[in-house]
Design a protein around this motif. Sequence first.
Motif, PDB file in Angstrom:
ATOM      1  N   GLN A 131      29.623 -74.316 -77.445  1.00 29.48           N
ATOM      2  CA  GLN A 131      28.772 -75.247 -78.181  1.00 29.48           C
ATOM      3  C   GLN A 131      28.328 -76.396 -77.281  1.00 29.48           C
ATOM      4  OE1 GLN A 131      27.472 -75.263 -81.222  1.00 29.48           O
ATOM      5  NE2 GLN A 131      26.561 -77.284 -80.995  1.00 29.48           N
ATOM      6  N   ALA A 132      29.232 -76.874 -76.445  1.00 26.04           N
ATOM      7  CA  ALA A 132      28.932 -78.028 -75.596  1.00 26.04           C
ATOM      8  C   ALA A 132      27.871 -77.729 -74.549  1.00 26.04           C
ATOM      9  CB  ALA A 132      30.212 -78.512 -74.919  1.00 26.04           C
ATOM     10  N   THR A 133      27.725 -76.466 -74.159  1.00 25.25           N
ATOM     11  CA  THR A 133      26.732 -76.125 -73.137  1.00 25.25           C
ATOM     12  C   THR A 133      25.313 -76.154 -73.684  1.00 25.25           C
ATOM     13  OG1 THR A 133      26.892 -73.762 -73.644  1.00 25.25           O
ATOM     14  CG2 THR A 133      28.353 -74.619 -71.929  1.00 25.25           C
ATOM     15  N   GLY A 134      25.177 -76.115 -75.003  1.00 26.22           N
ATOM     16  CA  GLY A 134      23.852 -76.083 -75.599  1.00 26.22           C
ATOM     17  C   GLY A 134      23.309 -74.674 -75.742  1.00 26.22           C
ATOM     18  N   SER A 135      24.091 -73.673 -75.319  1.00 31.18           N
ATOM     19  CA  SER A 135      23.648 -72.278 -75.427  1.00 31.18           C
ATOM     20  C   SER A 135      23.738 -71.776 -76.860  1.00 31.18           C
ATOM     21  CB  SER A 135      24.501 -71.385 -74.519  1.00 31.18           C
ATOM     22  OG  SER A 135      24.384 -71.790 -73.172  1.00 31.18           O
ATOM     23  N   ALA A 136      24.619 -72.388 -77.653  1.00 31.82           N
ATOM     24  CA  ALA A 136      24.806 -71.953 -79.035  1.00 31.82           C
ATOM     25  C   ALA A 136      23.856 -72.707 -79.950  1.00 31.82           C
ATOM     26  CB  ALA A 136      26.249 -72.199 -79.464  1.00 31.82           C
ATOM     27  N   THR A 137      23.397 -72.039 -81.005  1.00 34.94           N
ATOM     28  CA  THR A 137      22.515 -72.679 -81.977  1.00 34.94           C
ATOM     29  C   THR A 137      23.297 -72.988 -83.236  1.00 34.94           C
ATOM     30  OG1 THR A 137      21.831 -70.524 -82.869  1.00 34.94           O
ATOM     31  CG2 THR A 137      20.492 -71.475 -81.106  1.00 34.94           C
ATOM     32  N   GLY A 138      22.922 -74.071 -83.909  1.00 34.18           N
ATOM     33  CA  GLY A 138      23.596 -74.432 -85.147  1.00 34.18           C
ATOM     34  C   GLY A 138      25.079 -74.684 -84.938  1.00 34.18           C
ATOM     35  N   THR A 139      25.894 -74.023 -85.754  1.00 35.10           N
ATOM     36  CA  THR A 139      27.350 -74.210 -85.675  1.00 35.10           C
ATOM     37  C   THR A 139      28.047 -72.995 -85.076  1.00 35.10           C
ATOM     38  OG1 THR A 139      27.601 -73.354 -87.932  1.00 35.10           O
ATOM     39  CG2 THR A 139      27.354 -75.739 -87.682  1.00 35.10           C
ATOM     40  N   SER A 140      27.293 -72.128 -84.424  1.00 35.28           N
ATOM     41  CA  SER A 140      27.886 -70.888 -83.919  1.00 35.28           C
ATOM     42  C   SER A 140      28.897 -71.119 -82.798  1.00 35.28           C
ATOM     43  CB  SER A 140      26.789 -69.937 -83.423  1.00 35.28           C
ATOM     44  OG  SER A 140      26.056 -70.532 -82.368  1.00 35.28           O
ATOM     45  N   GLY A 141      28.863 -72.292 -82.178  1.00 41.36           N
ATOM     46  CA  GLY A 141      29.814 -72.567 -81.107  1.00 41.36           C
ATOM     47  C   GLY A 141      31.060 -73.280 -81.575  1.00 41.36           C
ATOM     48  N   TYR A 142      31.225 -73.413 -82.900  1.00 40.72           N
ATOM     49  CA  TYR A 142      32.395 -74.094 -83.448  1.00 40.72           C
ATOM     50  C   TYR A 142      33.490 -73.094 -83.822  1.00 40.72           C
ATOM     51  CZ  TYR A 142      29.869 -78.511 -83.697  1.00 40.72           C
ATOM     52  OH  TYR A 142      29.183 -79.651 -83.371  1.00 40.72           O
ATOM     53  N   VAL A 143      34.732 -73.556 -83.699  1.00 44.23           N
ATOM     54  CA  VAL A 143      35.894 -72.713 -84.021  1.00 44.23           C
ATOM     55  C   VAL A 143      36.665 -73.333 -85.173  1.00 44.23           C
ATOM     56  CG1 VAL A 143      38.085 -71.786 -83.165  1.00 44.23           C
ATOM     57  CG2 VAL A 143      36.083 -71.851 -81.663  1.00 44.23           C
ATOM     58  N   ASN A 144      36.990 -72.494 -86.156  1.00 44.00           N
ATOM     59  CA  ASN A 144      37.758 -72.917 -87.323  1.00 44.00           C
ATOM     60  C   ASN A 144      39.248 -72.669 -87.067  1.00 44.00           C
ATOM     61  OD1 ASN A 144      39.028 -73.091 -89.857  1.00 44.00           O
ATOM     62  ND2 ASN A 144      37.174 -72.492 -90.937  1.00 44.00           N
ATOM     63  N   ILE A 145      40.052 -73.720 -87.236  1.00 41.10           N
ATOM     64  CA  ILE A 145      41.506 -73.598 -87.100  1.00 41.10           C
ATOM     65  C   ILE A 145      42.120 -73.871 -88.463  1.00 41.10           C
ATOM     66  CG2 ILE A 145      43.563 -74.404 -85.881  1.00 41.10           C
ATOM     67  CD1 ILE A 145      41.740 -75.482 -83.693  1.00 41.10           C
ATOM     68  N   THR A 146      42.888 -72.933 -88.992  1.00 40.13           N
ATOM     69  CA  THR A 146      43.447 -73.052 -90.341  1.00 40.13           C
ATOM     70  C   THR A 146      44.947 -72.807 -90.343  1.00 40.13           C
ATOM     71  OG1 THR A 146      41.351 -72.308 -91.328  1.00 40.13           O
ATOM     72  CG2 THR A 146      43.330 -72.201 -92.708  1.00 40.13           C
ATOM     73  N   ASP A 147      45.682 -73.723 -90.973  1.00 42.24           N
ATOM     74  CA  ASP A 147      47.131 -73.593 -91.108  1.00 42.24           C
ATOM     75  C   ASP A 147      47.405 -72.646 -92.280  1.00 42.24           C
ATOM     76  OD1 ASP A 147      49.807 -73.939 -90.786  1.00 42.24           O
ATOM     77  OD2 ASP A 147      49.888 -75.979 -91.584  1.00 42.24           O
ATOM     78  N   LEU A 148      47.984 -71.481 -91.995  1.00 46.02           N
ATOM     79  CA  LEU A 148      48.200 -70.442 -93.007  1.00 46.02           C
ATOM     80  C   LEU A 148      49.641 -70.450 -93.525  1.00 46.02           C
ATOM     81  CD1 LEU A 148      46.344 -67.587 -91.090  1.00 46.02           C
ATOM     82  CD2 LEU A 148      45.417 -69.040 -92.919  1.00 46.02           C
ATOM     83  N   LYS A 149      49.880 -69.646 -94.551  1.00 46.97           N
ATOM     84  CA  LYS A 149      51.227 -69.523 -95.106  1.00 46.97           C
ATOM     85  C   LYS A 149      52.177 -68.881 -94.094  1.00 46.97           C
ATOM     86  CE  LYS A 149      49.819 -69.117 -99.957  1.00 46.97           C
ATOM     87  NZ  LYS A 149      49.846 -68.273-101.169  1.00 46.97           N
ATOM     88  N   GLY A 150      53.420 -69.172 -94.259  1.00 43.45           N
ATOM     89  CA  GLY A 150      54.427 -68.552 -93.400  1.00 43.45           C
ATOM     90  C   GLY A 150      54.467 -69.117 -91.999  1.00 43.45           C
ATOM     91  N   GLY A 151      53.866 -70.304 -91.791  1.00 39.33           N
ATOM     92  CA  GLY A 151      53.913 -70.936 -90.485  1.00 39.33           C
ATOM     93  C   GLY A 151      52.895 -70.416 -89.497  1.00 39.33           C
ATOM     94  N   LYS A 152      51.979 -69.564 -89.945  1.00 40.85           N
ATOM     95  CA  LYS A 152      50.966 -69.020 -89.039  1.00 40.85           C
ATOM     96  C   LYS A 152      49.748 -69.939 -88.985  1.00 40.85           C
ATOM     97  CE  LYS A 152      52.116 -64.106 -89.496  1.00 40.85           C
ATOM     98  NZ  LYS A 152      51.577 -62.756 -89.822  1.00 40.85           N
ATOM     99  N   VAL A 153      49.031 -69.855 -87.886  1.00 40.63           N
ATOM    100  CA  VAL A 153      47.789 -70.618 -87.710  1.00 40.63           C
ATOM    101  C   VAL A 153      46.703 -69.645 -87.286  1.00 40.63           C
ATOM    102  CG1 VAL A 153      46.615 -72.471 -86.465  1.00 40.63           C
ATOM    103  CG2 VAL A 153      49.044 -72.698 -87.022  1.00 40.63           C
ATOM    104  N   GLY A 154      45.582 -69.642 -88.030  1.00 38.36           N
ATOM    105  CA  GLY A 154      44.497 -68.712 -87.748  1.00 38.36           C
ATOM    106  C   GLY A 154      43.342 -69.372 -87.018  1.00 38.36           C
ATOM    107  N   PHE A 155      42.608 -68.563 -86.234  1.00 34.60           N
ATOM    108  CA  PHE A 155      41.439 -69.036 -85.480  1.00 34.60           C
ATOM    109  C   PHE A 155      40.262 -68.102 -85.744  1.00 34.60           C
ATOM    110  CE2 PHE A 155      45.121 -70.564 -83.265  1.00 34.60           C
ATOM    111  CZ  PHE A 155      44.769 -71.800 -82.749  1.00 34.60           C
ATOM    112  N   GLY A 156      39.086 -68.667 -85.941  1.00 32.01           N
ATOM    113  CA  GLY A 156      37.884 -67.860 -86.136  1.00 32.01           C
ATOM    114  C   GLY A 156      36.647 -68.671 -85.842  1.00 32.01           C
ATOM    115  N   THR A 157      35.572 -68.000 -85.435  1.00 29.70           N
ATOM    116  CA  THR A 157      34.329 -68.720 -85.145  1.00 29.70           C
ATOM    117  C   THR A 157      33.576 -68.996 -86.430  1.00 29.70           C
ATOM    118  OG1 THR A 157      33.155 -66.628 -84.799  1.00 29.70           O
ATOM    119  CG2 THR A 157      34.125 -67.682 -82.863  1.00 29.70           C
ATOM    120  N   GLU A 158      32.802 -70.049 -86.423  1.00 31.63           N
ATOM    121  CA  GLU A 158      32.083 -70.475 -87.621  1.00 31.63           C
ATOM    122  C   GLU A 158      30.998 -69.476 -88.013  1.00 31.63           C
ATOM    123  OE1 GLU A 158      31.305 -73.251 -90.792  1.00 31.63           O
ATOM    124  OE2 GLU A 158      33.008 -72.655 -89.536  1.00 31.63           O
TER     125      GLU A 158
END
Length: 406
Positions: free
Chosen positions: A119-146
């Motif tokens: 995202q910082a390079t400007g190559s991505a459009t909109g929010t496509s360069g953002y990453v979602n970090i979510t605290d899940l059940k059972g102590g897990k943490v998930g990662f996914g692109t927007e």
Amino acid sequence: MAHAPPLTTTFFLSFLLVAIFSSTTSHAHNITQILAKHPEFSTFNHYLTTTHLAAEINRRLTITVLALDNSAMSSLLSKQYSIPTLKNILSLHVLTDYFGSKKLHQITDGSSLTSSMFQATGSATGTSGYVNITDLKGGKVGFGTEDNNGKLDAVYVKSLKEIPYNISVLQISQVLNSEEAAAPIAAPSNLNLTVIMAKQGCKAFADLLIDTGAKTTFEQNLDGGLTVFCPTDTVVNSFMPRYKNLTAARKVSLLLYHGVPVYQSLQTLKSSNGVMNTLATDGANKYDFTVQDDGEEVTLKTKVVTAKITGTLKDEEPLIIFKVDKVLLPRELFKAEPEPAAHSPKAAKAPKGAKASKAGAADEEADAPVDDSADQTADNENGVSKINGGKLIWIVLSLCMGIFFM
């Protein structure tokens, strides 16, 4: 009778000492060295270097790297992406904020959206360069692109290295998916290095690249970015007597010394003065030079010669070719000529009866190995120079002692 120093003086000196000690211990990171301690991430480490992301990571003061082990990288490489596309995908795995293992489980509202280097390079459009970090059940943490419909592709595995709040290297289970990052990138136009050089006054240098096979190494770095410093025909022709004295291996090293494996515009060179590695750099064999902006001119200092950029032959990203007024001579191959002492009015004259040396004898130094162990320029890939405050600390301590015992 000795008088106690004023409280304000004592406080000021104490504060100054703390500032000095903190500056000498400033955190500088090197992602290549961090990952080198973990062989299971060797492929990821290799491609960070190949795509030049490693240098970008090291230059940043606050960063989080989502590392992929060799198995995850094998799955990614099986898709046979080009180097530019691979760089975009891996850029998604470099977050421009600090997330240590503890912070992952303390995310406000259980989810956070953070920007990546893609995202910082400007190559991505909109929010496509953002990453979602979510605290899940059972102590897990998930990662996914927007731009992946909210799907969390990977989960946190373990922490490899944390230097709060400078760099955090965390392993995630698999590659983050993004259609935009994985989109094919148009290949650079057919750029023929030697043809471009030959047409614009650098044919002699181009011929040397072809004759030695060094041309192949230059071409292999085109996709990822390449800067070439090309001596003009007149310069190369006058240098040929010394060049012929080199062994085949040293000829190749000398030619590779004129290439930098990253695209560097003239403006970038002016604003990023400092030590620069070359295509010849290999571990202990530094083969580096110093870029310096001298007003309107940019010079390249090699410890042996100082060359000046005199023009641009080609500037079509990812390739840029500059003309230089001297052959760049690395200290690994050539000895620096000693400068005359400042107090010496004239150089000593040779005795009248002395005979001239045989032709080419003065150039034998070209093949002589140079012991530069006593004068090495420290590598600093992240662009943060370390402050050597030892002498300053002792001076301040001496002042403190002098004040207290007055």
